[in-house]
Scaffold this motif. Sequence first.
Motif, PDB file in Angstrom:
ATOM      1  N   LEU A  45      -4.926 -20.627  -9.048  1.00 23.44           N
ATOM      2  CA  LEU A  45      -3.931 -19.507  -7.692  1.00 23.44           C
ATOM      3  C   LEU A  45      -2.260 -19.854  -8.669  1.00 23.44           C
ATOM      4  CD1 LEU A  45      -6.122 -19.629  -4.647  1.00 23.44           C
ATOM      5  CD2 LEU A  45      -6.524 -17.862  -6.870  1.00 23.44           C
ATOM      6  N   PHE A  46      -2.420 -21.542  -8.495  1.00 18.56           N
ATOM      7  CA  PHE A  46      -0.977 -21.493  -8.332  1.00 18.56           C
ATOM      8  C   PHE A  46      -0.608 -22.885  -9.232  1.00 18.56           C
ATOM      9  CE2 PHE A  46       2.873 -23.983  -6.703  1.00 18.56           C
ATOM     10  CZ  PHE A  46       4.082 -22.859  -6.472  1.00 18.56           C
ATOM     11  N   ASP A  47       0.493 -23.346  -9.702  1.00 12.19           N
ATOM     12  CA  ASP A  47       0.762 -24.233 -10.568  1.00 12.19           C
ATOM     13  C   ASP A  47       1.857 -24.640 -10.721  1.00 12.19           C
ATOM     14  OD1 ASP A  47       1.800 -21.979 -11.967  1.00 12.19           O
ATOM     15  OD2 ASP A  47       0.021 -22.458 -14.277  1.00 12.19           O
ATOM     16  N   PHE A  48       3.416 -24.134 -10.311  1.00  8.04           N
ATOM     17  CA  PHE A  48       4.169 -24.481 -10.888  1.00  8.04           C
ATOM     18  C   PHE A  48       5.506 -24.130 -11.361  1.00  8.04           C
ATOM     19  CE2 PHE A  48       3.271 -27.573  -6.997  1.00  8.04           C
ATOM     20  CZ  PHE A  48       4.225 -27.296  -6.243  1.00  8.04           C
ATOM     21  N   GLY A  49       4.662 -22.519 -11.750  1.00  7.60           N
ATOM     22  CA  GLY A  49       5.542 -22.148 -12.721  1.00  7.60           C
ATOM     23  C   GLY A  49       4.729 -22.672 -14.575  1.00  7.60           C
ATOM     24  N   GLY A  50       3.956 -23.093 -14.495  1.00  7.49           N
ATOM     25  CA  GLY A  50       3.521 -23.604 -15.751  1.00  7.49           C
ATOM     26  C   GLY A  50       3.329 -22.297 -16.471  1.00  7.49           C
ATOM     27  N   ARG A  51       1.927 -21.492 -16.211  1.00  9.58           N
ATOM     28  CA  ARG A  51       1.595 -20.600 -16.910  1.00  9.58           C
ATOM     29  C   ARG A  51       2.688 -19.517 -17.176  1.00  9.58           C
ATOM     30  NH1 ARG A  51      -2.799 -18.307 -12.942  1.00  9.58           N
ATOM     31  NH2 ARG A  51      -1.420 -19.115 -11.152  1.00  9.58           N
TER      32      ARG A  51
ATOM     33  N   ILE B  99      10.488 -26.066 -18.789  1.00 11.09           N
ATOM     34  CA  ILE B  99       9.500 -25.772 -17.097  1.00 11.09           C
ATOM     35  C   ILE B  99       7.397 -26.340 -17.479  1.00 11.09           C
ATOM     36  CG2 ILE B  99       9.641 -24.043 -15.730  1.00 11.09           C
ATOM     37  CD1 ILE B  99      11.735 -22.691 -16.521  1.00 11.09           C
ATOM     38  N   SER B 100       7.070 -25.507 -18.671  1.00  9.79           N
ATOM     39  CA  SER B 100       6.206 -25.899 -18.958  1.00  9.79           C
ATOM     40  C   SER B 100       5.412 -26.786 -18.693  1.00  9.79           C
ATOM     41  CB  SER B 100       5.341 -25.160 -20.054  1.00  9.79           C
ATOM     42  OG  SER B 100       4.208 -25.046 -20.443  1.00  9.79           O
ATOM     43  N   VAL B 101       6.278 -27.815 -19.569  1.00 10.46           N
ATOM     44  CA  VAL B 101       6.101 -29.369 -19.732  1.00 10.46           C
ATOM     45  C   VAL B 101       6.070 -30.747 -18.202  1.00 10.46           C
ATOM     46  CG1 VAL B 101       6.862 -31.746 -20.714  1.00 10.46           C
ATOM     47  CG2 VAL B 101       6.413 -29.389 -21.999  1.00 10.46           C
ATOM     48  N   ARG B 102       7.321 -29.847 -17.298  1.00 12.75           N
ATOM     49  CA  ARG B 102       7.292 -30.736 -16.163  1.00 12.75           C
ATOM     50  C   ARG B 102       6.479 -30.442 -15.330  1.00 12.75           C
ATOM     51  NH1 ARG B 102      12.092 -28.287 -15.136  1.00 12.75           N
ATOM     52  NH2 ARG B 102      13.489 -29.748 -15.771  1.00 12.75           N
ATOM     53  N   SER B 103       5.706 -28.787 -14.939  1.00  9.97           N
ATOM     54  CA  SER B 103       5.331 -28.387 -14.396  1.00  9.97           C
ATOM     55  C   SER B 103       3.604 -28.707 -14.792  1.00  9.97           C
ATOM     56  CB  SER B 103       4.786 -26.495 -14.704  1.00  9.97           C
ATOM     57  OG  SER B 103       3.822 -26.432 -15.345  1.00  9.97           O
ATOM     58  N   GLU B 104       3.493 -30.029 -15.720  1.00 12.69           N
ATOM     59  CA  GLU B 104       2.216 -30.423 -15.958  1.00 12.69           C
ATOM     60  C   GLU B 104       1.614 -31.462 -15.043  1.00 12.69           C
ATOM     61  OE1 GLU B 104       1.994 -31.439 -19.908  1.00 12.69           O
ATOM     62  OE2 GLU B 104       1.797 -28.652 -20.419  1.00 12.69           O
ATOM     63  N   GLY B 105       3.064 -31.694 -14.678  1.00 13.75           N
ATOM     64  CA  GLY B 105       2.884 -33.031 -13.401  1.00 13.75           C
ATOM     65  C   GLY B 105       2.881 -33.031 -12.233  1.00 13.75           C
ATOM     66  N   LEU B 106       2.862 -31.254 -11.835  1.00 14.93           N
ATOM     67  CA  LEU B 106       2.854 -31.500 -10.323  1.00 14.93           C
ATOM     68  C   LEU B 106       1.582 -30.876 -10.403  1.00 14.93           C
ATOM     69  CD1 LEU B 106       5.885 -29.129 -10.570  1.00 14.93           C
ATOM     70  CD2 LEU B 106       6.243 -31.374 -10.060  1.00 14.93           C
ATOM     71  N   PRO B 107       1.566 -30.702  -8.631  1.00 16.08           N
ATOM     72  CA  PRO B 107       0.317 -30.192  -7.968  1.00 16.08           C
ATOM     73  C   PRO B 107      -0.261 -29.013  -8.473  1.00 16.08           C
ATOM     74  CG  PRO B 107       1.405 -30.816  -6.496  1.00 16.08           C
ATOM     75  CD  PRO B 107       2.919 -30.567  -7.553  1.00 16.08           C
TER      76      PRO B 107
ATOM     77  N   SER C 103       4.463 -40.860 -19.594  1.00 16.53           N
ATOM     78  CA  SER C 103       4.409 -40.156 -20.287  1.00 16.53           C
ATOM     79  C   SER C 103       4.847 -38.986 -20.446  1.00 16.53           C
ATOM     80  CB  SER C 103       2.484 -40.058 -20.573  1.00 16.53           C
ATOM     81  OG  SER C 103       2.361 -39.536 -19.929  1.00 16.53           O
ATOM     82  N   ARG C 104       4.815 -38.533 -18.709  1.00 16.41           N
ATOM     83  CA  ARG C 104       5.743 -36.714 -18.723  1.00 16.41           C
ATOM     84  C   ARG C 104       6.761 -37.195 -19.050  1.00 16.41           C
ATOM     85  NH1 ARG C 104       2.788 -33.681 -19.236  1.00 16.41           N
ATOM     86  NH2 ARG C 104       1.027 -34.750 -18.156  1.00 16.41           N
ATOM     87  N   GLN C 105       7.123 -37.976 -18.354  1.00 14.01           N
ATOM     88  CA  GLN C 105       8.751 -38.505 -18.090  1.00 14.01           C
ATOM     89  C   GLN C 105       9.601 -38.177 -19.890  1.00 14.01           C
ATOM     90  OE1 GLN C 105      10.666 -42.158 -16.359  1.00 14.01           O
ATOM     91  NE2 GLN C 105      12.601 -41.288 -16.604  1.00 14.01           N
ATOM     92  N   TYR C 106       8.851 -39.222 -20.681  1.00 17.92           N
ATOM     93  CA  TYR C 106       9.456 -38.839 -22.329  1.00 17.92           C
ATOM     94  C   TYR C 106       8.931 -37.887 -22.271  1.00 17.92           C
ATOM     95  CZ  TYR C 106       9.974 -43.792 -21.254  1.00 17.92           C
ATOM     96  OH  TYR C 106      10.486 -45.220 -20.766  1.00 17.92           O
ATOM     97  N   LYS C 107       8.076 -36.606 -22.605  1.00 15.42           N
ATOM     98  CA  LYS C 107       7.504 -35.870 -23.002  1.00 15.42           C
ATOM     99  C   LYS C 107       9.145 -34.052 -22.114  1.00 15.42           C
ATOM    100  CE  LYS C 107       2.609 -35.758 -23.060  1.00 15.42           C
ATOM    101  NZ  LYS C 107       1.901 -35.493 -22.534  1.00 15.42           N
ATOM    102  N   ILE C 108       9.332 -34.674 -20.872  1.00 20.74           N
ATOM    103  CA  ILE C 108      10.243 -34.464 -20.808  1.00 20.74           C
ATOM    104  C   ILE C 108      11.361 -34.018 -21.389  1.00 20.74           C
ATOM    105  CG2 ILE C 108      11.828 -33.507 -18.844  1.00 20.74           C
ATOM    106  CD1 ILE C 108       9.138 -33.857 -16.857  1.00 20.74           C
ATOM    107  N   GLN C 109      12.201 -35.091 -21.656  1.00 16.90           N
ATOM    108  CA  GLN C 109      12.836 -35.845 -22.621  1.00 16.90           C
ATOM    109  C   GLN C 109      13.179 -35.239 -23.697  1.00 16.90           C
ATOM    110  OE1 GLN C 109      13.040 -40.020 -22.852  1.00 16.90           O
ATOM    111  NE2 GLN C 109      13.849 -40.030 -20.516  1.00 16.90           N
ATOM    112  N   GLU C 110      11.681 -35.415 -25.128  1.00 16.71           N
ATOM    113  CA  GLU C 110      11.288 -34.395 -26.103  1.00 16.71           C
ATOM    114  C   GLU C 110      11.734 -33.344 -25.532  1.00 16.71           C
ATOM    115  OE1 GLU C 110       7.676 -33.961 -29.260  1.00 16.71           O
ATOM    116  OE2 GLU C 110       7.167 -35.417 -27.160  1.00 16.71           O
ATOM    117  N   ALA C 111      10.754 -32.584 -24.741  1.00 11.30           N
ATOM    118  CA  ALA C 111      11.323 -30.916 -24.836  1.00 11.30           C
ATOM    119  C   ALA C 111      12.561 -30.774 -24.387  1.00 11.30           C
ATOM    120  CB  ALA C 111      10.819 -30.355 -23.375  1.00 11.30           C
ATOM    121  N   ARG C 112      13.796 -31.309 -23.928  1.00 14.80           N
ATOM    122  CA  ARG C 112      15.062 -31.196 -23.865  1.00 14.80           C
ATOM    123  C   ARG C 112      15.936 -31.033 -25.160  1.00 14.80           C
ATOM    124  NH1 ARG C 112      15.784 -33.928 -18.209  1.00 14.80           N
ATOM    125  NH2 ARG C 112      15.243 -32.504 -16.388  1.00 14.80           N
TER     126      ARG C 112
END
Length: 476
Positions: free
Chosen positions: A143-149, A309-317, A358-367
């Motif tokens: 129903l909700f994923d902070f914009g990942g989809r 945005i997609s990678v960042r949302s993977e670490g959110l509820p 790992s999420r932090q480094y994935k976000i850095q990689e995406a940026r």
Amino acid sequence: MNGKKYLLPLCLLGLLVQHAAFAEGLSQLVDDPLQTQPEQLQSGATLPDASRISCSQSVDFSQPLTLSGAVDTALCNNPQIRATWAEIKVQSGVVGEARAAYLPTISGSVSRLRDSTVYSAGSQAPGVTSTGNQYYGSLNWRLFDFGGRAANRESANQMLLAAIAGHDAALQKTMVTVIQAWFDTLTSQAEVDARQHIAELARQTLIVAQRRESLGASAQDETLQATTALAKAELTAMRASGDYQKNIALLRQAMGIDLATELTLPRQPERVIPSDIHDLNEWLKQAEDRHPAIQEARAKWAADKDKIISVRSEGLPTVDLTAHMSRNGFPNQGLSSINQTSKDIGITVSIPLFDGFSRQYKIQEARAQAEQSEAQMEDTTARIMTDVVKAYADARTALNVLTASQQLLDAAQKSVQSVQRRYDKNVADILEVMNAQSALADAQQQRIEAIAAWQSARLSLLANTGILSQLSESSG
């Protein structure tokens, strides 16, 4: 009566047409239920002038090969074009996956089980055997994923646009290659004709020199000079013929046909009507808006930004709706001792707490990937703008040379005609004839090169602007 006679067949025909249309629509719905395929996949690839690429009709190589025939053959045979077309299909599937993430997933299972219970030898209880069916179904809906989809969907859309632009770029590259090869072959064929014409003039001069020598009107030295001039002209014609054979082989290669295929080309036009070059700023604006390489780089940059945005949302509820229904037990368990139905529905909130950074480094990689794509887009744009400026300058120069070369050729032809008439009447010597023929040969070469330079510059300007099409067949 006659009207009623044909009424039933017409009704049946109408029903068949409606049935065919319904069947086609149903087939499209089954193949692409989320409507992810772009118009290109449904209607076929088109060129920048909106003309369609058709490979159903083969080119008749027994006739002079037109530019459009060469382009059609190359577009149908080029493997890179087929690869980029397949890439559009791949990215259409990625878009479908991104859209499917908004829909619930439903699964179910039916099992036929036989349970047997056997007691030890000392037990007085008899064994029990039961047979029955087990049913299970589940539903999961995010129903909700902070914009990942949403980010994944937009990234997929941009990559689809990049794939379409990549296909257009492959079309553009193939057309540039085959059109340039066609014009090079046409130019080399014109050089062969010009060199053969000069050799024929030298042969006629030798005949006149031999006649004058036999009459005692000139010395043997003039005959020897005429013989030397003829040998030189024939040697130059042989070299031009060799260049033509090389260029026609390169044209076959660019078209993707058998190198043993016999090809003939129409003659290069003697008169070329130049077209307007317009203003440089207009060409630059068209290149920035329409060039497929710039569009592809721009779409990739947008897709990489959405990936952040997609990678960042993977670490959110995330919030999911779940529902289950089972009867006579659960999967991978035995049959229930009594017939029972179990149902449950609920809301699940998943909160990632720690993933080892790992999420932090994935976000850095995406940026970093987005920064790299932005730099590549700027580099591609700057390179194409530079190419447009150079092509525009070359086209302006070629346009001026085109007019001057025609004036030079006209003057040289009149000079040769005049000196030949005077030589035939014994009022001119062999040196005047040879000088006039040499000047004509140079003027013909200048004219051929001027036409080739204009066609090449115009082709380069259209190609670097991104508006090249089969309309470029006109040499003007």
